[in-house]
Design a protein around this motif. Structure first.
Motif, mmCIF file in Angstrom:
data_model
loop_
_atom_site.group_PDB
_atom_site.id
_atom_site.type_symbol
_atom_site.label_atom_id
_atom_site.label_comp_id
_atom_site.label_asym_id
_atom_site.label_seq_id
_atom_site.Cartn_x
_atom_site.Cartn_y
_atom_site.Cartn_z
ATOM 1 N N UNK A 1 -29.644 -23.285 36.143
ATOM 2 C CA UNK A 1 -28.526 -22.737 36.920
ATOM 3 C C UNK A 1 -27.414 -22.253 36.002
ATOM 4 N N UNK A 2 -27.100 -23.044 34.991
ATOM 5 C CA UNK A 2 -26.059 -22.649 34.033
ATOM 6 C C UNK A 2 -26.490 -21.411 33.263
ATOM 7 N N UNK A 3 -27.738 -21.330 32.871
ATOM 8 C CA UNK A 3 -28.237 -20.152 32.151
ATOM 9 C C UNK A 3 -28.109 -18.891 32.997
ATOM 10 N N UNK A 4 -28.477 -18.976 34.251
ATOM 11 C CA UNK A 4 -28.370 -17.819 35.148
ATOM 12 C C UNK A 4 -26.907 -17.428 35.333
ATOM 13 N N UNK A 5 -26.024 -18.401 35.488
ATOM 14 C CA UNK A 5 -24.600 -18.094 35.677
ATOM 15 C C UNK A 5 -24.018 -17.412 34.444
ATOM 16 N N UNK A 6 -24.405 -17.868 33.248
ATOM 17 C CA UNK A 6 -23.911 -17.222 32.028
ATOM 18 C C UNK A 6 -24.414 -15.793 31.899
ATOM 19 N N UNK A 7 -25.656 -15.559 32.243
ATOM 20 C CA UNK A 7 -26.201 -14.190 32.199
ATOM 21 C C UNK A 7 -25.459 -13.302 33.185
ATOM 22 N N UNK A 8 -25.204 -13.791 34.396
ATOM 23 C CA UNK A 8 -24.462 -13.003 35.383
ATOM 24 C C UNK A 8 -23.038 -12.727 34.915
ATOM 25 N N UNK A 9 -22.389 -13.721 34.325
ATOM 26 C CA UNK A 9 -21.030 -13.533 33.821
ATOM 27 C C UNK A 9 -20.997 -12.455 32.751
ATOM 28 N N UNK A 10 -21.947 -12.496 31.834
ATOM 29 C CA UNK A 10 -21.992 -11.477 30.778
ATOM 30 C C UNK A 10 -22.252 -10.097 31.372
ATOM 31 N N UNK A 11 -23.122 -10.009 32.357
ATOM 32 C CA UNK A 11 -23.397 -8.714 32.990
ATOM 33 C C UNK A 11 -22.155 -8.165 33.688
ATOM 34 N N UNK A 12 -21.421 -9.025 34.386
ATOM 35 C CA UNK A 12 -20.203 -8.556 35.056
ATOM 36 C C UNK A 12 -19.144 -8.119 34.053
ATOM 37 N N UNK A 13 -18.981 -8.855 32.981
ATOM 38 C CA UNK A 13 -17.980 -8.491 31.974
ATOM 39 C C UNK A 13 -18.323 -7.149 31.345
ATOM 40 N N UNK A 14 -19.599 -6.900 31.112
ATOM 41 C CA UNK A 14 -20.005 -5.642 30.487
ATOM 42 C C UNK A 14 -19.862 -4.467 31.458
ATOM 43 N N UNK A 15 -20.177 -4.684 32.723
ATOM 44 C CA UNK A 15 -20.196 -3.567 33.664
ATOM 45 C C UNK A 15 -18.843 -3.252 34.278
ATOM 46 N N UNK A 16 -17.887 -4.164 34.232
ATOM 47 C CA UNK A 16 -16.572 -3.882 34.805
ATOM 48 C C UNK A 16 -15.834 -2.932 33.863
ATOM 49 N N UNK A 17 -15.360 -1.806 34.349
ATOM 50 C CA UNK A 17 -14.649 -0.877 33.465
ATOM 51 C C UNK A 17 -13.301 -1.459 33.051
ATOM 52 N N UNK A 18 -12.915 -1.151 31.843
ATOM 53 C CA UNK A 18 -11.642 -1.629 31.326
ATOM 54 C C UNK A 18 -10.526 -0.856 32.007
ATOM 55 N N UNK A 19 -9.547 -1.573 32.529
ATOM 56 C CA UNK A 19 -8.416 -0.923 33.191
ATOM 57 C C UNK A 19 -7.488 -0.364 32.118
ATOM 58 N N UNK A 20 -7.337 0.939 32.115
ATOM 59 C CA UNK A 20 -6.461 1.571 31.133
ATOM 60 C C UNK A 20 -5.408 2.381 31.848
#
Length: 148
Positions: free
Chosen positions: A27-46
């Motif tokens: 469960x922790x492994x899946x949550x970390x993978x999802x967190x990394x995917x969200x951080x990468x895919x969210x555009x940086x607010x500029x």
């Protein structure tokens, strides 16, 4: 799943009970993978304003123009044009008037250190919208030492 019994009596009864703990490692492994995917895919607010500032490398020194206008942004939210207070509309009119002059006077922008970012950004947008070509930011030398 039951553990094999090793002893007889009360200990055997305790070991025969099912294990109720959930293995949380996947469960922790899946949550970390999802967190990394969200951080990468969210555009940086500029929120940026593109300004083309003149470079000093490779260009001969420019003669100092005698006519200079200074825009100051104060901590209390006022815009000063050569010491006189202006509102945003009057600032835009003054900027357009200076761009029609030949030669165009230099515009110096000096925001106070305690001035609001939003007002400074709006003044810079007005300067850009007026298509001012002779522009400089002055007063940065007062911030040269941060230990004060």
């Amino acid at each position: 799943m039951r553990r094999p019994a090793r002893t007889l009596g009360t200990a055997q009864a305790i070991e025969d009970t099912p294990i109720a703990a959930i293995n949380t490692t996947p469960l922790i492994d899946v949550m970390l993978v999802l967190l990394i995917m969200f951080v990468i895919t969210i555009p940086v607010a500029t929120n940026s304003i593109d300004l083309e500032l003149p470079s000093t490398e490779g260009t001969p020194p420019v003669k100092v123009d005698l006519v200079k206008n200074k825009v100051v942004v104060t901590p209390d939210g006022r815009i000063l044009w050569n010491g006189a207070q202006l509102d945003s509309a009057a600032l835009s009119d003054a900027l357009r008037a200076t761009t029609r002059m030949s030669p165009e006077p230099e515009l110096q922008f000096q925001p106070d250190a305690q001035a609001g970012y939003e007002l400074s950004a709006r003044v810079l947008q007005a300067i850009k919208a007026a298509e001012v070509t002779r522009f400089g930011i002055v007063g940065n030398e007062q911030f040269a030492s941060f230990d004060k």
